[in-house]
Scaffold this active site. Sequence first.
Site, short mmCIF file in Angstrom:
data_model
loop_
_atom_site.label_atom_id
_atom_site.label_comp_id
_atom_site.label_asym_id
_atom_site.label_seq_id
_atom_site.Cartn_x
_atom_site.Cartn_y
_atom_site.Cartn_z
N LYS A 54 -41.99 -116.63 133.87
CA LYS A 54 -41.16 -115.75 134.69
C LYS A 54 -40.57 -114.66 133.80
O LYS A 54 -40.00 -114.95 132.74
CB LYS A 54 -40.02 -116.58 135.29
CG LYS A 54 -39.94 -116.57 136.80
CD LYS A 54 -38.89 -117.55 137.26
CE LYS A 54 -38.30 -117.10 138.57
NZ LYS A 54 -37.27 -118.03 139.04
O1 G3P Z 1 -34.74 -118.89 141.19
C1 G3P Z 1 -34.64 -117.65 141.77
C2 G3P Z 1 -33.78 -117.60 143.01
O2 G3P Z 1 -34.29 -118.46 143.98
C3 G3P Z 1 -32.31 -117.76 142.77
O3 G3P Z 1 -31.59 -117.94 143.95
O4 G3P Z 1 -29.55 -118.68 145.12
O5 G3P Z 1 -29.39 -118.01 142.71
O6 G3P Z 1 -29.77 -116.30 144.48
P1 G3P Z 1 -30.00 -117.71 144.06
#
Ligand code: G3P
Length: 219
Positions: free
Chosen positions: A83
């Site tokens: 990533k």
């Molecule tokens: O891992 C990437 C993403 O899904 C993060 O989500 O909830 O931290 O905005 P969030």
Amino acid sequence: MQIFLDSASLDEIRLAEAWGWIDGVTTNPTLVAAAGKNYDELLREIISATKGPVSAEVIATDKNGMLAQARFLSQLGKQVVVKLPCTTEGLAATRVLSQEKIKTNVTLIFSLSQGLLAAKAGATYCSPFVGRLEDQAPQQGEELLSHLRTAYDDYHFQTKIIAASMRHLAHFESAVGIGVDAVTAPLHILEKLSKHHLTDLGLQKFLDDWHRANLKFPN
Ligand code: G3P
């Protein structure tokens, strides 16, 4: 269509794997930090806990540093998808990794232009952050998914769209309706996918009717 668990918790990963329909795992530095283990040790354990792709993020912010970290991560296992953030340096590193056949996931995508550049860099996946966009303005996350789907189809890009940053079940279902290639979501959302109150009511009635009739199951 792939469903990924967005978590670096081994307990959560093992629990979700037991359901039988999880296609892999995505992590990010925040999730890894919460797991409180050495990064490589944790990744090895996650890789052995799932058969599917495991997205693992670089921490370096310059192209060469990202490349070194990406090569390290990718040798941990064939399942690893590196990533990288959607920055100028991250996109340049993605281009090199794509030429080296290392799988990549360009993350922190908030615009159609960023998604376009991730695809042009040869990313395996791109991760638009629906919830974080919608924290700023309602509907923007879903609009981005929709525009990305159209652009990738129109221009025949092979990059797969992972709808990320899911906040609730409705985000998941609208992403599926838009036709993304994958969704990654935390455990509390994935736990809801198999549930419906009418299923519970319907099952209860089936069982009540069966038992009222004093039937026995043949064996
Ligand atoms: O891992 C990437 C993403 O899904 C993060 O989500 O909830 O931290 O905005 P969030």
